[in-house]
Design an enzyme around this catalytic site. Structure first.
Site, PDB file in Angstrom:
ATOM      1  N   THR A  12       0.820  -1.217   0.000  1.00  0.00           N
ATOM      2  CA  THR A  12       0.000   0.000   0.000  1.00  0.00           C
ATOM      3  C   THR A  12       0.846   1.256   0.000  1.00  0.00           C
ATOM      4  O   THR A  12       0.507   2.237  -0.675  1.00  0.00           O
ATOM      5  CB  THR A  12      -0.898   0.007   1.258  1.00  0.00           C
ATOM      6  OG1 THR A  12      -1.812  -1.076   1.148  1.00  0.00           O
ATOM      7  CG2 THR A  12      -1.669   1.297   1.408  1.00  0.00           C
ATOM      8  N   SER A  54       1.509  -7.517  -1.269  1.00  0.00           N
ATOM      9  CA  SER A  54       2.180  -8.598  -0.531  1.00  0.00           C
ATOM     10  C   SER A  54       1.348  -9.878  -0.473  1.00  0.00           C
ATOM     11  O   SER A  54       1.854 -10.927  -0.062  1.00  0.00           O
ATOM     12  CB  SER A  54       2.582  -8.139   0.869  1.00  0.00           C
ATOM     13  OG  SER A  54       1.480  -8.066   1.728  1.00  0.00           O
ATOM     14  N   THR A  85       1.494  -4.688   4.073  1.00  0.00           N
ATOM     15  CA  THR A  85       1.294  -5.107   5.466  1.00  0.00           C
ATOM     16  C   THR A  85       0.688  -6.505   5.571  1.00  0.00           C
ATOM     17  O   THR A  85       0.857  -7.174   6.594  1.00  0.00           O
ATOM     18  CB  THR A  85       0.364  -4.122   6.209  1.00  0.00           C
ATOM     19  OG1 THR A  85      -0.890  -4.068   5.538  1.00  0.00           O
ATOM     20  CG2 THR A  85       0.971  -2.742   6.292  1.00  0.00           C
ATOM     21  N   ASP A  86      -0.005  -6.954   4.510  1.00  0.00           N
ATOM     22  CA  ASP A  86      -0.784  -8.191   4.645  1.00  0.00           C
ATOM     23  C   ASP A  86       0.075  -9.405   5.008  1.00  0.00           C
ATOM     24  O   ASP A  86      -0.335 -10.229   5.827  1.00  0.00           O
ATOM     25  CB  ASP A  86      -1.562  -8.471   3.353  1.00  0.00           C
ATOM     26  CG  ASP A  86      -2.664  -7.440   3.115  1.00  0.00           C
ATOM     27  OD1 ASP A  86      -2.979  -6.685   4.055  1.00  0.00           O
ATOM     28  OD2 ASP A  86      -3.198  -7.386   2.000  1.00  0.00           O
TER      29      ASP A  86
HETATM   30  N1  ASP Z   1      -2.714  -5.396   0.207  1.00  0.00           N
HETATM   31  C1  ASP Z   1      -1.641  -4.572   0.712  1.00  0.00           C
HETATM   32  C2  ASP Z   1      -0.377  -5.406   0.731  1.00  0.00           C
HETATM   33  O1  ASP Z   1      -0.186  -6.173   1.628  1.00  0.00           O
HETATM   34  C3  ASP Z   1      -1.966  -4.061   2.060  1.00  0.00           C
HETATM   35  C4  ASP Z   1      -0.950  -3.111   2.668  1.00  0.00           C
HETATM   36  O2  ASP Z   1       0.157  -2.953   2.227  1.00  0.00           O
HETATM   37  O3  ASP Z   1      -1.315  -2.497   3.696  1.00  0.00           O
HETATM   38  O4  ASP Z   1       0.420  -5.320  -0.163  1.00  0.00           O
END
Ligand code: ASP
Length: 330
Positions: A12, A54, A85-86
């Site tokens: 993100t 991710s 973050t995932d």
């Molecule tokens: N879908 C995103 C990822 O993990 C979520 C994030 O980065 O907060 O790449």
């Protein structure tokens, strides 16, 4: 001034709005251009290693990140990895096994909102990550929302708010207040890191629901080298449904079975209840104790990339790496 390498992998933090939802598009140089004040903290160079949501991250990518750190290790004082973050907690755990005992900081960060949004956590998280990478903070950690969490102890516990990560069964290493790093715990490290370059990705995870039978476990054990079963409470398997025969059969066939718990904190203790006791005493399954599921997944991949000898697997599994397991039963 410290030299830090920024390794971009997507997420993100580097995302932009597209017709089909947020997608990582910014380069690491573009990310850095949002933060002119980083030049007061350190000298930063950029590498664009990946640009992935991710959700698409795999163990092969973890090896790529570790190899990038290895190639650049002698030239930099610390590393910042921007990451979605995932699955960041899995990558942080994997790097903790692939790069052990690093005296230099290896800091993962990301954000819940893209860096180009008016309201975003990207800038503070990335700036804090640089502060940590330029500090005396050995080993792998996640820096997020003012907290520094050990790489083997992180879990994403909130899907939307800025406080996305928790430290599981271990205190936070440090906090950042108004840009000042307050360190509580200093990780042990060696003179130089030990790098590993092999993982066995054939590790599966099964979350039990009440009334489940052995079919899903059979399916997964047939196709993988290890199965982690997330059971209930301090751990056990239902006495109906054929689980004991299933586990015995596949362990005799050389597979590894690890029991852990669906409960968020405090871990397993299989010996406590009748439903768990025999799994250890008769069948010899391994148990996670206070390790996170993310760490168990990555640790098994790292161990099975090194050995298939059951006694050695067990020895390595219960040997702490980066404080991943502290409570080993009574
Ligand atoms: N879908 C995103 C990822 O993990 C979520 C994030 O980065 O907060 O790449």
């Amino acid at each position: 001034m410290k030299k830090i390498l920024l390794i971009g992998t997507g997420g993100t933090i580097a995302s932009e709005v597209t017709d089909s939802g947020l997608a990582p598009e910014l380069t690491t140089e573009q990310l850095l251009s949002h933060l002119p004040a980083v030049s007061d903290i350190c000298h930063a160079d950029c590498v664009q290693l990946l640009n992935l949501d991710s959700t698409n991250m795999t163990p092969a990518h973890w090896l790529e990140i570790a190899s990038c750190i290895r190639k650049n290790y002698s030239r930099y004082d610390g590393f910042v990895i921007t990451h979605g973050t995932d699955t960041m907690a899995y990558t942080a755990a994997a790097l903790s096994y692939l790069v052990q005992g690093s005296p230099k900081p290896i800091v993962l960060t990301g954000a819940q909102k893209p860096i180009g949004f008016d309201s975003t956590d990207s800038k503070v998280n990335l700036t804090d990550a640089f502060r940590c990478a330029a500090a005396d903070l050995p080993g792998v950690s996640i820096v997020f929302n003012g907290r520094v969490i050990l790489g083997t102890r992180a879990r994403k516990t909130r899907s939307k708010s800025f406080q996305a990560f928790s430290s599981i069964n271990h205190p936070e290493l440090a906090v950042l207040r108004d840009g000042v790093l307050l360190r509580y715990i200093r990780q042990d490290c060696g003179q130089a890191p030990v790098f590993y370059d092999r993982l066995d990705p054939k590790v599966a995870l099964l979350k039990l629901v009440p009334g489940a039978g052995r079919e899903a476990a059979d399916f997964l054990l047939e196709r993988n080298d290890a199965l982690i079963i997330e059971s209930f409470g301090v751990g056990g398997l239902p006495e109906a449904g054929g689980f004991y025969d299933c586990v015995r059969h596949w362990m005799e066939a050389g597979k590894i079975v690890v029991l852990t718990t669906q409960v968020a904190s405090e871990g397993s203790d299989l010996g406590v209840y009748h439903v768990g006791y025999r799994l250890k005493s008769d069948l010899g399954v391994l148990e996670a104790y206070d390790m996170t599921t993310e760490a168990v997944v990555a640790k098994l991949m790292w161990i099975l990339g090194r050995t298939r000898d059951r006694a050695e697997v067990e020895r390595l599994f219960y040997t702490p790496v980066a404080r991943d397991i502290l409570w080993l039963g009574m």
